[in-house]
Design an enzyme around this catalytic site. Structure first.
Site, PDB file in Angstrom:
ATOM      1  N   HIS A 420      19.443  60.160  40.325  1.00  0.00           N
ATOM      2  CA  HIS A 420      19.131  61.149  39.307  1.00  0.00           C
ATOM      3  C   HIS A 420      20.366  61.545  38.497  1.00  0.00           C
ATOM      4  CE1 HIS A 420      18.781  65.393  37.965  1.00  0.00           C
ATOM      5  NE2 HIS A 420      17.653  64.929  37.460  1.00  0.00           N
ATOM      6  N   ARG A 578      41.446  30.005  36.647  1.00  0.00           N
ATOM      7  CA  ARG A 578      42.694  29.491  37.217  1.00  0.00           C
ATOM      8  C   ARG A 578      42.666  29.675  38.734  1.00  0.00           C
ATOM      9  NH1 ARG A 578      48.115  32.279  35.287  1.00  0.00           N
ATOM     10  NH2 ARG A 578      47.483  33.834  36.834  1.00  0.00           N
ATOM     11  N   ASN A 703      54.609  32.739  29.536  1.00  0.00           N
ATOM     12  CA  ASN A 703      55.517  33.483  30.413  1.00  0.00           C
ATOM     13  C   ASN A 703      56.441  32.541  31.184  1.00  0.00           C
ATOM     14  OD1 ASN A 703      54.323  35.854  29.580  1.00  0.00           O
ATOM     15  ND2 ASN A 703      52.967  36.004  31.345  1.00  0.00           N
ATOM     16  N   CYS A 751      47.406  30.990  26.562  1.00  0.00           N
ATOM     17  CA  CYS A 751      46.904  32.153  27.288  1.00  0.00           C
ATOM     18  C   CYS A 751      48.009  33.161  27.598  1.00  0.00           C
ATOM     19  CB  CYS A 751      46.202  31.740  28.578  1.00  0.00           C
ATOM     20  SG  CYS A 751      47.250  30.880  29.768  1.00  0.00           S
TER      21      CYS A 751
END
Length: 803
Positions: A420, A578, A703, A751
């Site tokens: 609820h 990945r 990176n 990416c």
């Protein structure tokens, strides 16, 4: 049926009969008549029409007293509302049921006794003529009585149902929705009682209730009668089923979450009246799901059938009979909250900082609000509530709705996403954290808190005021650039809402996020708990795997459900997963991991990525990862997943891993399986032509590529000034990689974070002609616009928004 009859059997009514039998009964009749042949099981019953309600009040001369009680009512005066509501209920109850009407009701009761047996118990349910409409549900506003047996008890339950049209909450709701008290009628549904007190029951929706994502069925359930789930008295189990793959013939539960299910509602033995009570759920049952996969999938099929029949998202209630073992649908109404959200405007609340978490629970509403706590321990305290406060309570009921409308947020001890409090919070557009377990003991009236439901499935209540902002994005007019714009994503909890961004799929789904957040344990520790030396870690492993056959099942199921949720959210667009890329120190920090990982001076360049997969020290762990991916693709049918291998140092290493994957049932090219590699090591660029023979695509990870090209430890603050993806040497490596992919006719993607942080890098990648770039969700729209501008200068045509 005589013209004067006030009874209609379920076999005689349908959706067009709402004015006569109310929304609930009309829908039950519709399903009974139209969907029984398709396997949807509805208990038989009959409706006492709204004409019977008016006839009863006509015979008693009750209309004028009712007007005297309700005319000129000001619902903002809660005390006056309570006084007038009671007076109206007394008038209706006191009208009594005329003798001829009572005779018709009891005759219909005899019909059910002939069908189900003399001792059949009944559910007596109110059904308002303004109830269960596409724009206003009136859910929970009127009364229901269960396990009713005998003539006198049935007639008494009917009188109380009629009177419940004037419960305070129902009066308030009608005024809010603009309905006239005297033009709104009440019908009553009388149906065979499903003995879910001996099994389980719950609620399901044909969409995700938080994001509005329409390609799943959400099922919640708990032991006993369904009132506990609806009212939020328990933390129920949750299940998700992906509709497109289900309809294509794949039978797998997409995701499940075990609820606490602390109590269950049962009937009091030996009572002839509708008496129920909550009893503690046995611990063994609490640690198990209340439904097996066969039941979940049957319910999902019914949800798809019902949604298809009604042509809109639906809110349904189900019950499993503990005597015959069958599943029944006992209610179906249009979903009236999240499905009304604009499909072309994405609204995203973003928390501005971190803070001390006071309590956690299930997030409802994907919003954030701050305010002072008002803890409500009993109903008498509701009058103390002031607008803008955070309502904190054990649970809520429909009687509380006038106060809930004033709250900035709601926090409860008990309840799940279909209770609820959750339903009302969505209708009101405020955040709610339900099922916290201890909110009323951790939060005190006057505490200033921030309630955040914008961080995934888990809602947080922070101490003090935490800053936040709202991002609104218009998506209908944004064309798709020729360059595919994908998203980076690791958290399955955010998959559905993220899928509404303009995107071309997921370019990087991080498996290690799911392992860290949903599994928490080292895969080898789960396989070999006897080799774990820390007693606390062994205890935690036992706790994590409770309810599962063994550690292997736990790992494979949890990992496949996390990956599957992301893949389902973006279906049929590609989702590049990945495989795990933890470093040894990160693996060691998982539960039990210290006993399976070596100590390395520089884990960044150590035993990570592809080098682990075919190595004896991690071969069993990689086999579990592959088993999970195989389950996602074959059992769940989510063949839009692409497997990506990280940190592939050498060509021979790549061959060994691919051979091992084939042995484990993941053969490149079979069943459309594509395998990508991260391009993040200079050797990947130097030998791009040889690597391209083994893979279907490269995803450039800026990176590590920057770190290894410049010889800079990206974890070192001392040399951080030398770390720059825009360096000419790094850009040259990217150029060679993209051109190598094009030369070998394989996919080229990016990416890393660079195009999000530096517009000039996005421009550079577009100029190179890269096939795709994958971005963090918060930068997708802005970067898409930048890419469109660059492509316009380069005279590359954009794609249609739906392309």
């Amino acid at each position: 049926m005589p013209a004067t009859s006030y009874i209609r059997t379920f076999g005689e009514i349908g959706n067009e009969d709402v004015p006569l039998v109310g929304g609930k009964n009309a829908s039950l009749g519709e399903m009974y008549c139209s969907l029984s042949a398709e396997g949807v099981r509805v208990p038989n019953g009959f409706a006492i029409t709204s004409e019977a309600y008016r006839y009863m009040l006509d015979k008693a001369g009750a209309w004028e007293p009712l007007h005297d009680a309700l005319d000129d009512l000001d619902i903002s005066d809660v005390v006056d509302l309570a006084r007038r509501g009671k007076r109206a209920r007394d008038i209706v109850y006191g009208a009594g049921i005329p003798e001829d009407l009572a005779h018709e009701i009891l005759d219909a009761y005899r019909g059910l006794q002939e069908e189900y047996g003399e001792e059949v118990s009944l559910a007596v349910r109110s059904s308002g003529t303004a109830e269960d409409l596409p724009t206003a549900s009136f859910a929970g506003q009127h009364e229901t009585y269960l396990n009713v047996r005998g003539d006198a008890n049935l007639l008494e339950a009917c009188r109380r149902c009629f009177a419940s049209l004037f419960l305070d909450r129902a009066i308030h709701y009608r005024v809010d929705q603009g309905f006239d008290h005297f033009k709104t009628g009440l019908s009553i549904g009388v149906m065979k009682m499903v003995r879910s007190d001996l099994a389980s029951s719950g609620v399901m929706f044909s969409l995700d209730t938080e994001s509005g994502f329409r390609d799943v069925v959400l099922i919640t359930g708990s032991y006993g009668l369904g009132e506990n789930v609806v009212q939020g008295a328990v933390d129920p189990d949750e299940y998700l089923v992906h509709k497109p793959t289900f309809k294509a013939g794949h039978r797998a539960v997409l995701r499940r979450l075990l609820g606490d299910k602390a109590v269950k509602m049962v009937f009091v033995e030996g009572e002839s009246k509708h008496t129920t009570r909550n009893v503690p759920t046995p611990k063994a049952d609490r640690h198990q799901f209340c439904l097996n996969d066969v039941d979940v999938l049957e319910l999902a099929g019914h949800a798809c059938t019902i949604e298809n029949h009604y042509g809109r998202p639906m809110d349904m209630e189900w019950a499993k009979d503990g005597i015959d073992g069958l599943l029944y649908l006992v209610q179906a109404r249009p979903e009236t909250s999240i499905s009304q959200r604009s499909a072309t405007v994405i609204e995203r609340y973003v928390i501005g900082g971190a803070g001390e978490v006071l309590v956690e629970g299930r997030a409802v509403g994907e919003r954030i609000a701050a305010g002072s706590v008002r803890r409500i321990d009993n109903v008498s305290q509701l009058r103390e509530f002031t607008p803008g406060e955070v309502l904190v309570a054990d649970t809520t009921t429909p009687d509380w709705e006038p106060v809930m409308k004033m709250a900035s947020a709601i926090v409860t001890n008990r309840g799940g996403r279909t209770c609820h409090a959750a339903i009302v919070a969505r209708e009101l557009g405020i955040p709610a954290v339900v099922g916290t377990g201890d909110a009323t003991t951790r939060l005190q009236s006057g505490d200033v808190v921030t309630v955040s439901c914008a961080e995934g499935d888990t809602g947080h209540v922070y101490r003090g005021t935490i800053s936040f902002h709202v991002e609104r994005t218009e998506t209908d007019e944004l064309p798709r650039p020729a360059t595919r714009i994908m998203v980076n994503l690791g958290n399955p909890d955010l998959a559905f809402i993220t899928s509404f961004l303009p995107n071309d799929g997921v370019g990087l789904a991080r498996m290690e996020f799911i392992v860290n957040e949903s599994i928490k344990a080292h895969p080898l520790a789960l396989l070999h708990p006897e080799r774990v030396t820390d007693p606390k870690a062994r205890q935690e492993l036992a706790r994590l795997t409770r309810g599962y056959r063994d550690g292997e099942q736990f790992f494979v199921q949890r990992l496949s459900e996390g990956i599957g949720t992301i893949a389902a959210a973006f279906w049929p667009k590609p989702v590049v997963v990945r495989m795990s890329d933890f470093k040894t120190n990160e693996y060691a920090s998982l539960v039990g991991g210290a006993d399976f990982e070596p100590h390395e001076a520089n884990p960044m360049l150590g035993f990570r990525g592809a080098s682990r997969y075919a190595h004896p020290a991690y071969a069993e762990g990689f086999a579990l990862e592959c088993k999970a991916m195989k389950r996602v693709r074959e059992d769940m049918g989510l063949t839009n997943t692409v497997i990506m291998l990280p940190f592939v140092r050498r060509v021979d290493e790549a061959r060994k891993v691919l051979d091992r994957m084939a042995e484990l049932g993941l053969e490149r090219g079979k069943n459309g399986l594509q395998v990508f590699a991260m391009c993040e090591i200079p050797n990947n660029v130097i030998l791009v032509d040889r690597f391209a023979e083994l893979f279907d695509g490269f995803s450039i990870g800026s990176n590590d590529l920057t770190q290894l090209t410049l010889g800079v430890d990206r974890d070192s603050e001392i040399v951080a000034f030398d770390y720059d993806e825009r360096d000419e040497g790094v850009k040259e490596m990217i150029r060679l990689a993209v051109e190598g992919c094009r030369r070998n006719k394989i996919h080229s993607g990016f990416c890393g974070q660079a195009p999000s942080d530096y517009p000039e890098m996005a421009e550079y990648l577009v100029e190179l002609g890269i096939d795709s770039m994958s971005l963090n969700p918060d930068t997708v729209v802005a970067t898409t616009r930048e890419v469109l501008e660059v492509e316009s200068r380069l005279k590359r045509p954009a794609r249609h928004p739906a392309a």
